[in-house]
Design a protein around this motif. Structure first.
Motif, PDB file in Angstrom:
ATOM      1  N   GLY A  56      57.214  18.883   7.301  1.00 23.03           N
ATOM      2  CA  GLY A  56      55.845  18.494   7.626  1.00 23.03           C
ATOM      3  C   GLY A  56      55.737  17.757   8.950  1.00 23.03           C
ATOM      4  O   GLY A  56      54.684  17.766   9.590  1.00 23.03           O
ATOM      5  N   LEU A 101      52.314  14.788   3.265  1.00 22.12           N
ATOM      6  CA  LEU A 101      52.422  15.154   1.856  1.00 22.12           C
ATOM      7  C   LEU A 101      52.910  13.980   1.012  1.00 22.12           C
ATOM      8  O   LEU A 101      53.503  13.027   1.544  1.00 22.12           O
ATOM      9  CB  LEU A 101      53.403  16.317   1.708  1.00 22.12           C
ATOM     10  N   TYR A 130      52.011  17.555   8.602  1.00 21.92           N
ATOM     11  CA  TYR A 130      51.537  17.853   7.251  1.00 21.92           C
ATOM     12  C   TYR A 130      51.919  16.673   6.362  1.00 21.92           C
ATOM     13  O   TYR A 130      53.053  16.576   5.906  1.00 21.92           O
ATOM     14  CB  TYR A 130      52.172  19.149   6.767  1.00 21.92           C
ATOM     15  N   THR A 163      46.893  15.370  12.025  1.00 23.95           N
ATOM     16  CA  THR A 163      47.452  14.973  10.738  1.00 23.95           C
ATOM     17  C   THR A 163      46.588  15.565   9.641  1.00 23.95           C
ATOM     18  O   THR A 163      45.358  15.422   9.655  1.00 23.95           O
ATOM     19  CB  THR A 163      47.488  13.444  10.597  1.00 23.95           C
ATOM     20  N   SER A 206      44.139  20.806   4.229  1.00 27.25           N
ATOM     21  CA  SER A 206      44.725  22.021   4.813  1.00 27.25           C
ATOM     22  C   SER A 206      44.158  23.298   4.211  1.00 27.25           C
ATOM     23  O   SER A 206      44.269  24.367   4.809  1.00 27.25           O
ATOM     24  CB  SER A 206      46.250  22.007   4.635  1.00 27.25           C
ATOM     25  N   VAL A 249      49.915  26.530   8.001  1.00 29.07           N
ATOM     26  CA  VAL A 249      49.281  25.227   8.186  1.00 29.07           C
ATOM     27  C   VAL A 249      49.799  24.535   9.443  1.00 29.07           C
ATOM     28  O   VAL A 249      49.047  23.852  10.147  1.00 29.07           O
ATOM     29  CB  VAL A 249      49.514  24.333   6.948  1.00 29.07           C
ATOM     30  N   GLN A 250      51.058  24.748   9.753  1.00 27.42           N
ATOM     31  CA  GLN A 250      51.667  24.058  10.889  1.00 27.42           C
ATOM     32  C   GLN A 250      51.258  24.624  12.234  1.00 27.42           C
ATOM     33  O   GLN A 250      51.436  23.963  13.264  1.00 27.42           O
ATOM     34  CB  GLN A 250      53.192  24.087  10.732  1.00 27.42           C
ATOM     35  N   HIS A 286      45.999  25.498  12.650  1.00 25.68           N
ATOM     36  CA  HIS A 286      44.941  24.510  12.512  1.00 25.68           C
ATOM     37  C   HIS A 286      43.876  24.700  13.592  1.00 25.68           C
ATOM     38  O   HIS A 286      44.111  25.354  14.613  1.00 25.68           O
ATOM     39  CB  HIS A 286      45.517  23.095  12.572  1.00 25.68           C
ATOM     40  N   THR A 312      46.307  16.503   5.253  1.00 28.68           N
ATOM     41  CA  THR A 312      46.811  16.429   3.889  1.00 28.68           C
ATOM     42  C   THR A 312      46.699  17.813   3.246  1.00 28.68           C
ATOM     43  O   THR A 312      46.114  18.737   3.819  1.00 28.68           O
ATOM     44  CB  THR A 312      45.994  15.426   3.057  1.00 28.68           C
ATOM     45  N   PHE A 313      47.239  17.939   2.042  1.00 31.84           N
ATOM     46  CA  PHE A 313      47.197  19.237   1.373  1.00 31.84           C
ATOM     47  C   PHE A 313      45.769  19.706   1.156  1.00 31.84           C
ATOM     48  O   PHE A 313      45.434  20.855   1.478  1.00 31.84           O
ATOM     49  CB  PHE A 313      47.930  19.182   0.025  1.00 31.84           C
ATOM     50  N   PHE A 366      53.264  26.979   4.542  1.00 37.55           N
ATOM     51  CA  PHE A 366      53.646  25.874   5.426  1.00 37.55           C
ATOM     52  C   PHE A 366      53.593  26.308   6.882  1.00 37.55           C
ATOM     53  O   PHE A 366      53.089  25.584   7.741  1.00 37.55           O
ATOM     54  CB  PHE A 366      55.044  25.362   5.071  1.00 37.55           C
ATOM     55  N   THR A 369      51.203  20.706  13.479  1.00 36.75           N
ATOM     56  CA  THR A 369      50.582  19.631  12.708  1.00 36.75           C
ATOM     57  C   THR A 369      51.622  18.667  12.143  1.00 36.75           C
ATOM     58  O   THR A 369      52.813  18.980  12.082  1.00 36.75           O
ATOM     59  CB  THR A 369      49.792  20.195  11.514  1.00 36.75           C
TER      60      THR A 369
END
Length: 354
Positions: free
Chosen positions: A280, A268, A266, A312, A318, A238-239, A242, A314-315, A235, A264
């Motif tokens: 997220g 979900l 995230y 923005t 990502s 990803v945050q 990017h 999505t999983f 997490f 980001t």
């Protein structure tokens, strides 16, 4: 619309951001208590179920650990908010709850909160002395180009997915949060609290291991913590890793741009958003860390104009972020190693022709 125009527009729209988000930064005792009930009770219930499952199948125990790891994420989000002094209005209660959570997460409350708050105040700054505090190590293209072959190899190994997302969480939880590697001004008391937390955690593990049996206790607890560490690391990656992230030198760094562009959203499925404590909505969290997790979605919904400026993801989208390795100051984005070596090849040809 150019990035410069978007940045100017964002600055204008968020020039009064402290006032704009103030009403969401109000802790609710009712919401906090309900969140603790819906988090600790399932976690403890699953832990007991895992214990009994060890008498039948260790594989069932591991399956339950994968579920319980997400409830540990929720516990850590509570600890995280207590560290920001946002979970409850009463700061003594925040400290007590934060310390209790730390025995579940194994992450020391005061020390981690201090490091994390530093991260909030410096996220995206490229200065070496602050870049990696509370964040993952990222090299710039220039730094990687000027590094020795051994340094390049070390960085490439570090950025391998198996290392970043599996081995690094173990080192982070077992070493980086056990010794005071971060030493900022006035942190003597925080270091003392770290040592006390370590002693208390060891005492608790010794007691539970003696009562429940070492093999069963360690298998259950360490499997949950291990999976929790992987989830947490993913997490955080990803945050902030990017492609269109925000990184600048301190003299050009801007808080608002760092918060909105450097974090980001995230997006979900609802159940995953709930299990991960709304973290997220990271762009909102970085704009105002005083907003408790249970108010983040409301804030994001009421201020949907931010959707124009945020990343923005999505999983499934990502997953490609695993390939982001270096920060390119020229392009103002993260690039892959393949991109780097291709550009270096082209650069070498151009230099030969010159």
């Amino acid at each position: 619309m150019s990035d410069q125009h978007l940045n100017d527009e964002l600055r204008q729209r968020l020039q009064n951001w402290p006032v704009l988000f103030q009403k969401y930064a109000q802790a609710s005792t009712k919401k906090a208590i309900l969140q603790m009930i819906s988090t600790f009770l399932p976690y403890l219930g699953l832990w007991v179920l895992m214990y009994w499952s060890t008498f039948y199948s260790w594989w069932i125990t591991l399956g339950l650990a994968a579920i319980n790891a997400f409830f540990l994420v929720r516990i850590f989000i509570i600890q995280h908010d207590c560290g920001h002094r946002s979970f409850l209005q009463n700061q003594t209660a925040n400290k007590i709850i934060g310390w209790i959570c730390s025995f579940f997460s194994t992450i020391p409350y005061s020390y981690w909160a201090g490091v994390h708050n530093f991260h909030h105040g410096h996220s995206g700054q490229l200065e070496v002395e602050t870049r990696d505090i509370g964040d993952l190590m990222v090299m710039t293209v220039k730094e990687f180009r000027e590094a020795t072959p051994l340094q390049r190899l070390g960085y490439r190994i570090y950025r391998m997915p198996i290392v970043t997302f599996v081995i690094a969480p173990v080192i982070y939880l077992g070493l980086y949060n056990r010794i005071p590697l971060v030493n900022l001004s006035g942190w003597k008391k925080i270091h003392t609290q770290l040592h006390l937390n370590n002693l208390a955690l060891v005492a608790l593990y010794l007691l539970l291991g003696w009562l429940l049996g070492w093999q069963r206790f360690l298998f259950i607890q360490l499997s949950i913590v291990f999976l929790f560490g992987i989830i947490a690391m993913w997490f955080f990656y990803v945050q902030h890793q990017h492609e269109g992230a925000y990184k600048e030198w301190k003299d050009k760094w801007e808080y608002v741009l760092s918060a909105v562009k450097g974090s980001t959203y995230y997006k979900l499925p609802r159940i995953m958003q709930w299990l991960t404590g709304n973290i997220g909505f990271h762009h909102i969290h970085h704009l105002n860390s005083k907003i408790p997790n249970y108010n983040l979605e409301k804030c994001a919904t009421d201020n949907a104009f931010l959707d124009k400026y945020i990343t923005t993801v999505t999983f499934w989208e990502s997953l490609k972020y695993m390939h982001n390795k270096l920060w390119c100051e020229e392009k103002k984005r993260m690039i892959t190693f393949i991109e780097y070596y291709h550009r270096e090849y082209v650069r070498g040809l151009q230099m030969e022709r010159a």
